[in-house]
Scaffold this motif. Structure first.
Motif, PDB file in Angstrom:
ATOM      1  N   ASN A   1     -10.955  -4.889   1.234  1.00  0.00           N
ATOM      2  CA  ASN A   1     -10.857  -3.899   0.157  1.00  0.00           C
ATOM      3  C   ASN A   1      -9.678  -2.969   0.405  1.00  0.00           C
ATOM      4  O   ASN A   1      -9.538  -2.415   1.498  1.00  0.00           O
ATOM      5  CB  ASN A   1     -12.152  -3.071   0.067  1.00  0.00           C
ATOM      6  CG  ASN A   1     -13.274  -3.837  -0.598  1.00  0.00           C
ATOM      7  OD1 ASN A   1     -13.104  -4.993  -0.989  1.00  0.00           O
ATOM      8  ND2 ASN A   1     -14.429  -3.210  -0.719  1.00  0.00           N
ATOM      9  N   HIS A   2      -8.846  -2.789  -0.581  1.00  0.00           N
ATOM     10  CA  HIS A   2      -7.687  -1.872  -0.576  1.00  0.00           C
ATOM     11  C   HIS A   2      -6.480  -2.402   0.193  1.00  0.00           C
ATOM     12  O   HIS A   2      -5.412  -1.790   0.127  1.00  0.00           O
ATOM     13  CB  HIS A   2      -8.063  -0.491  -0.010  1.00  0.00           C
ATOM     14  CG  HIS A   2      -9.251   0.127  -0.673  1.00  0.00           C
ATOM     15  ND1 HIS A   2      -9.245   0.502  -2.007  1.00  0.00           N
ATOM     16  CD2 HIS A   2     -10.490   0.434  -0.201  1.00  0.00           C
ATOM     17  CE1 HIS A   2     -10.419   1.013  -2.315  1.00  0.00           C
ATOM     18  NE2 HIS A   2     -11.188   0.983  -1.253  1.00  0.00           N
TER      19      HIS A   2
ATOM     20  N   SER B   1      -2.881   6.141   1.236  1.00  0.00           N
ATOM     21  CA  SER B   1      -3.521   5.266   0.257  1.00  0.00           C
ATOM     22  C   SER B   1      -4.754   4.610   0.881  1.00  0.00           C
ATOM     23  O   SER B   1      -4.970   4.691   2.101  1.00  0.00           O
ATOM     24  CB  SER B   1      -2.541   4.189  -0.203  1.00  0.00           C
ATOM     25  OG  SER B   1      -2.271   3.283   0.852  1.00  0.00           O
ATOM     26  N   GLY B   2      -5.559   3.959   0.037  1.00  0.00           N
ATOM     27  CA  GLY B   2      -6.765   3.299   0.542  1.00  0.00           C
ATOM     28  C   GLY B   2      -6.455   2.254   1.593  1.00  0.00           C
ATOM     29  O   GLY B   2      -7.150   2.140   2.609  1.00  0.00           O
ATOM     30  N   GLY B   3      -5.389   1.468   1.384  1.00  0.00           N
ATOM     31  CA  GLY B   3      -5.014   0.439   2.341  1.00  0.00           C
ATOM     32  C   GLY B   3      -4.544   1.022   3.655  1.00  0.00           C
ATOM     33  O   GLY B   3      -4.822   0.478   4.734  1.00  0.00           O
TER      34      GLY B   3
ATOM     35  N   SER C   1      -1.549   2.662  -8.236  1.00  0.00           N
ATOM     36  CA  SER C   1      -2.632   3.415  -8.885  1.00  0.00           C
ATOM     37  C   SER C   1      -2.092   4.622  -9.637  1.00  0.00           C
ATOM     38  O   SER C   1      -2.610   4.989 -10.697  1.00  0.00           O
ATOM     39  CB  SER C   1      -3.653   3.864  -7.827  1.00  0.00           C
ATOM     40  OG  SER C   1      -4.271   2.737  -7.217  1.00  0.00           O
TER      41      SER C   1
ATOM     42  N   ASP D   1      -8.118  -1.188 -11.777  1.00  0.00           N
ATOM     43  CA  ASP D   1      -7.614  -0.868 -10.442  1.00  0.00           C
ATOM     44  C   ASP D   1      -8.579  -1.437  -9.402  1.00  0.00           C
ATOM     45  O   ASP D   1      -9.670  -0.914  -9.205  1.00  0.00           O
ATOM     46  CB  ASP D   1      -7.490   0.648 -10.273  1.00  0.00           C
ATOM     47  CG  ASP D   1      -6.636   1.023  -9.067  1.00  0.00           C
ATOM     48  OD1 ASP D   1      -6.293   0.123  -8.282  1.00  0.00           O
ATOM     49  OD2 ASP D   1      -6.310   2.214  -8.910  1.00  0.00           O
ATOM     50  N   GLU D   2      -8.172  -2.526  -8.773  1.00  0.00           N
ATOM     51  CA  GLU D   2      -8.971  -3.214  -7.754  1.00  0.00           C
ATOM     52  C   GLU D   2     -10.394  -3.493  -8.258  1.00  0.00           C
ATOM     53  O   GLU D   2     -11.378  -3.065  -7.650  1.00  0.00           O
ATOM     54  CB  GLU D   2      -9.039  -2.376  -6.462  1.00  0.00           C
ATOM     55  CG  GLU D   2      -7.706  -2.178  -5.780  1.00  0.00           C
ATOM     56  CD  GLU D   2      -7.238  -3.425  -5.051  1.00  0.00           C
ATOM     57  OE1 GLU D   2      -7.917  -4.458  -5.132  1.00  0.00           O
ATOM     58  OE2 GLU D   2      -6.185  -3.359  -4.401  1.00  0.00           O
TER      59      GLU D   2
ATOM     60  N   SER E   1      -7.469   2.040   5.643  1.00  0.00           N
ATOM     61  CA  SER E   1      -8.087   0.854   6.239  1.00  0.00           C
ATOM     62  C   SER E   1      -7.356   0.445   7.517  1.00  0.00           C
ATOM     63  O   SER E   1      -7.979   0.049   8.507  1.00  0.00           O
ATOM     64  CB  SER E   1      -8.079  -0.313   5.245  1.00  0.00           C
ATOM     65  OG  SER E   1      -8.895  -0.045   4.133  1.00  0.00           O
TER      66      SER E   1
ATOM     67  N   ASN F   1       0.834  -1.194   0.000  1.00  0.00           N
ATOM     68  CA  ASN F   1       0.000   0.000   0.000  1.00  0.00           C
ATOM     69  C   ASN F   1       0.871   1.247   0.000  1.00  0.00           C
ATOM     70  O   ASN F   1       1.838   1.340   0.761  1.00  0.00           O
ATOM     71  CB  ASN F   1      -0.908   0.029   1.231  1.00  0.00           C
ATOM     72  CG  ASN F   1      -2.022  -1.001   1.165  1.00  0.00           C
ATOM     73  OD1 ASN F   1      -2.308  -1.665   2.150  1.00  0.00           O
ATOM     74  ND2 ASN F   1      -2.650  -1.158   0.013  1.00  0.00           N
TER      75      ASN F   1
ATOM     76  N   ASN G   1     -13.201  -5.093  -5.820  1.00  0.00           N
ATOM     77  CA  ASN G   1     -13.657  -4.451  -4.590  1.00  0.00           C
ATOM     78  C   ASN G   1     -15.163  -4.248  -4.556  1.00  0.00           C
ATOM     79  O   ASN G   1     -15.778  -4.307  -3.493  1.00  0.00           O
ATOM     80  CB  ASN G   1     -12.960  -3.091  -4.401  1.00  0.00           C
ATOM     81  CG  ASN G   1     -11.572  -3.242  -3.808  1.00  0.00           C
ATOM     82  OD1 ASN G   1     -11.127  -4.358  -3.523  1.00  0.00           O
ATOM     83  ND2 ASN G   1     -10.882  -2.136  -3.632  1.00  0.00           N
TER      84      ASN G   1
END
Length: 737
Positions: free
Chosen positions: A665-666, A638-640, A222, A379-380, A643, A217, A383
């Motif tokens: 997700n992510h 980042s998204g991860g 991306s 990209d993912e 999270s 991540n 999800n």
């Protein structure tokens, strides 16, 4: 201007303020800049960023005042017949300045100006060549910095059609036939928001191969896909590119038609064909009328015949291009793709604005699959998809004839789809043949071999150095010591192999409470009267429960979780909880619960007070948010990484039961492994909704299926459920050729 803007709008993002300040200062120095354009641009940027109207008005007034002062000074200079130079020239330092530097526009020999000439000993050709290289380098840096800054704070202005046509120009000739669709680009340098993503990397993509892009991540996966989709990387223009990144905007267009319209050039050519056909009909009628008129000017029919011939040739080119696009079978192919992604025939006629975000994301994916670009960037993609749709997408991509580059952390999906893996790390790209499991095994073996080689050389170096230190000044052994010194100097320098730091999630110890813990009994729920979402639901969650809930999107899985945490209440039936029960809930859209303008440390201190800074840091560190990451605004994570912050919040609630809605997700592979281990160690109950087959298989003891308003236990494993879903899929009659 910098102080004025910073003081007036101190409450908005610093990136926006810095950009506006720099732009205003540069504009005031440049006599060619138009004041109205500058003021309008800065005003719009500040208002979009959330600045107050009165503060922006004050900045506008000050900018206008500064521009008026600039114009007055310029008028004064022109009246006195003076010319302002763009660069300051110190005449007493002329002997140190080369006449070839070109810093003052025209080449000026300052020595000649003073009446004396000193012969230069500098090679002018070499100097000019070096200066051109330096100037080109700085121009490239300046352009890149301006682009990155504007991209950071300005939204994409172009519509989908404009962007598609700009990125994928249409070539009506047959010159592209026979051209290779392979991609080979060397020396890629990529940065974003001040962070270096790639340095001197090579991108190699072969026609017909499907590449899985993996990495931690925040490593920039991306960003790389975005750069490819905008052709910031030098990809040949005859290769079409399409990037599925975000959900499409909704309007009154039916879902099926929106997929057909996604191929912009097909839509354009069909419209052009209709226009040409209509014009040809008009020409034929005019020629017939002129043929009956004996007194008509003969030049007119000849002109019309030439126009008709030209239109016939153009029409033939259009029809050939449409045949190449398989325009006749487009509607059947679009309907099949939509059906595979869960759209019923009735739903395909609904306006796109009536769909939720998840379904619009599916529409974006359907549009990309329909266009069949030469380079498909995903990209993912899993999800927003349920297990049946993921199974359909996996099967569809396996027969895709062009290049696929997909960012995904779903091991099962990558094992089925990927023919190659690209590992992004340490500002470079490493390539592995095979699916994810083969990549993982090969990478582990490669890392072990590199570490063994490194340790072996270090031990040998240590042995040589020990002998040298011992006998360097010994007369009898000096020749041997010198020999070993030469050996040591000739040894290749090996760098220690870089290994990713292990990620470990840790949920707190659980206080035991006696059953019953959490139950739903004969629950019935509906948002709109007469349209039930769940019927007759009975489920029992205990301290040792490991329940995975699966089913199509929209079947009520998230609704059931919200009923369990009492965020909503049943229309009828009973949800009973132990009086001392603490439940931690991870929402599918957990980002909405975070205050993105705060850093992770401040967010925890604000929402879970009572601990010291070190305690918060240790807790964040237990979820992989360490060092500077804890102090960065969460909007830049980042998204991860967001999270991970959300999981850290769950840990501070000391829960007895974890309720997780799409927790993977992510998350990158390491984080998913860490979450899997943390859930296995957790001593309380777990109920989760996920479409990641591998994660469900490792964490859940029982699978519950949510479908047709009912929630029932599925007798079998998650792998068997996936096979069941595939058996229910519509036949792919329009599979990619």
């Amino acid at each position: 201007m910098e102080q004025v803007i910073q003081k007036s709008c101190s409450d908005i993002d610093s990136h926006v303020l810095n950009y506006c300040s720099g732009y205003a200062n540069d504009a005031l120095k440049d006599v060619d800049e138009v004041s109205e354009h500058v003021i309008t641009l800065i005003r719009d940027l500040l208002l979009d960023a959330g600045a107050k109207q009165d503060a922006v008005q004050a900045i506008q007034t000050e900018l206008l005042k500064r521009f008026e002062e600039r114009e007055h000074n310029l008028d004064k200079l022109q009246t006195n017949k003076l010319v302002r130079l763009k660069e300051t020239i110190l005449m007493d330092k002329q002997s140190e300045i080369s006449s070839t530097m070109g810093l003052v526009g025209e080449k000026v020999d300052l020595d000649s100006v003073k009446g004396r000439k000193v012969e230069s000993r500098v090679d002018k050709r070499k100097l000019e060549k070096a200066e051109r290289k330096i100037r080109a380098k700085w121009e490239k840096r300046t352009i890149k910095a301006e682009y990155e800054s504007s991209r950071l704070i300005q939204p994409e202005q172009k519509s989908y059609e404009e962007f598609y046509m700009a990125v994928n120009p249409l070539d009506m000739s047959s010159s592209n036939q026979g051209k290779t669709k392979d991609i080979k680009v060397d020396g890629i340098d990529l940065a974003f928001a001040g962070l270096r993503i790639l340095t001197g990397a090579s991108l190699t993509l072969a026609q017909g191969r499907r590449y899985g892009l993996t990495g931690r991540n925040g490593i920039g996966k991306s960003t790389l896909l975005r750069a490819l989709s905008r052709r910031e990387v030098a990809i040949p223009t005859h290769i079409t590119i399409l990037h599925v990144e975000q959900e499409m905007a909704g309007d009154d267009t039916p879902a099926l038609q929106s997929v057909l319209d996604a191929d912009v050039w097909r839509k354009y050519l069909l419209k052009d064909q209709e226009s040409i056909t209509g014009r040809l009909s008009v020409i034929e009628r005019e020629l017939e009328e002129l043929g009956r008129d004996q007194e008509a000017d003969q030049a007119i029919p000849r002109r019309l015949e030439r126009e008709r011939d030209d239109l016939d040739i153009h029409l033939m080119d259009i029809q050939n291009k449409l045949a190449e696009m398989d325009a006749d079978g487009a509607e059947a192919r679009a309907a099949t793709i939509l059906a595979g992604l869960g759209f019923t025939p009735e739903m395909q006629s609904y306006a796109t604005k009536t769909f939720s975000g998840g379904w619009r994301m599916r529409l974006s994916l359907a549009r990309a699959l329909f266009c069949q670009p030469d380079l498909l960037l995903l990209d993912e993609p899993s999800n927003m998809l349920d297990v049946p749709s993921i199974a359909f997408l996996s099967e569809y991509l396996q027969s895709y004839k062009n290049i696929v580059l997909v960012v995904s952390h779903d091991r099962s999906f990558l094992n089925e789809v990927a023919t190659d893996i690209i590992h992004q790390h340490s500002e470079r790209l490493d390539y592995y043949r095979g699916n994810f499991s083969q990549f993982y095994a090969t990478r582990e073996e490669r890392c072990k071999n590199q570490m063994r080689e490194y340790e072996k050389q270090m031990e040998y170096r240590k042995h040589l150095q020990s002998f040298i230190d011992k006998f360097r000044y010994n007369a009898a052994k000096s020749s041997e010591a010198q020999s070993r010194i030469k050996k040591l100097e000739k040894l290749p320098v090996l760098e220690k192999p870089q290994t990713d730091a292990d990620v470990e999630f840790e949920f707190p110890l659980v206080e035991k409470i006696s059953p019953p813990i959490l139950q739903m009994t004969d629950v019935f729920f509906e948002y709109v009267p007469g349209r039930p979402v769940l019927k007759n639901v009975d489920i029992d969650v205990q301290m040792d429960s490991r329940i995975g809930v699966v089913g199509p999107n929209g079947s009520g899985k998230s609704t059931m979780l919200k009923l369990l945490i009492e965020q909503i209440h049943p229309t009828s039936g009973l949800v009973s909880r132990h009086p001392r029960l603490r439940v931690a809930y991870f929402a599918q859209h957990h980002v909405d619960t975070l205050e993105l303008n705060l850093n992770a440390l401040s967010f925890l201190a604000k929402n879970y007070p009572g601990k010291g800074e070190e305690e918060y840091r240790r807790h964040l560190g237990a979820f992989g948010i360490t060092g500077p990451l804890a102090l960065r605004k969460m909007v830049t994570l980042s998204g991860g990484q967001k999270s991970r912050v959300a999981f850290a919040c769950l840990g501070l609630q000391n829960p007895h039961i974890l309720i997780l809605d799409e927790p993977t997700n992510h998350l990158d592979m390491e984080s998913m492994d860490a979450l899997t281990r943390a859930v296995e160690r957790f001593q309380g109950g777990v109920i989760l909704v996920s479409h990641d087959v591998d994660f469900l298989d490792k964490t859940c003891k029982s699978i519950w299926q949510c479908d047709n308003y009912m929630v029932s236990k599925f007798d079998g494993t998650i792998a068997q459920y996936k096979k069941y879903c595939l058996s229910q899929q519509p036949t792919m009659t329009a599979k990619v050729q």
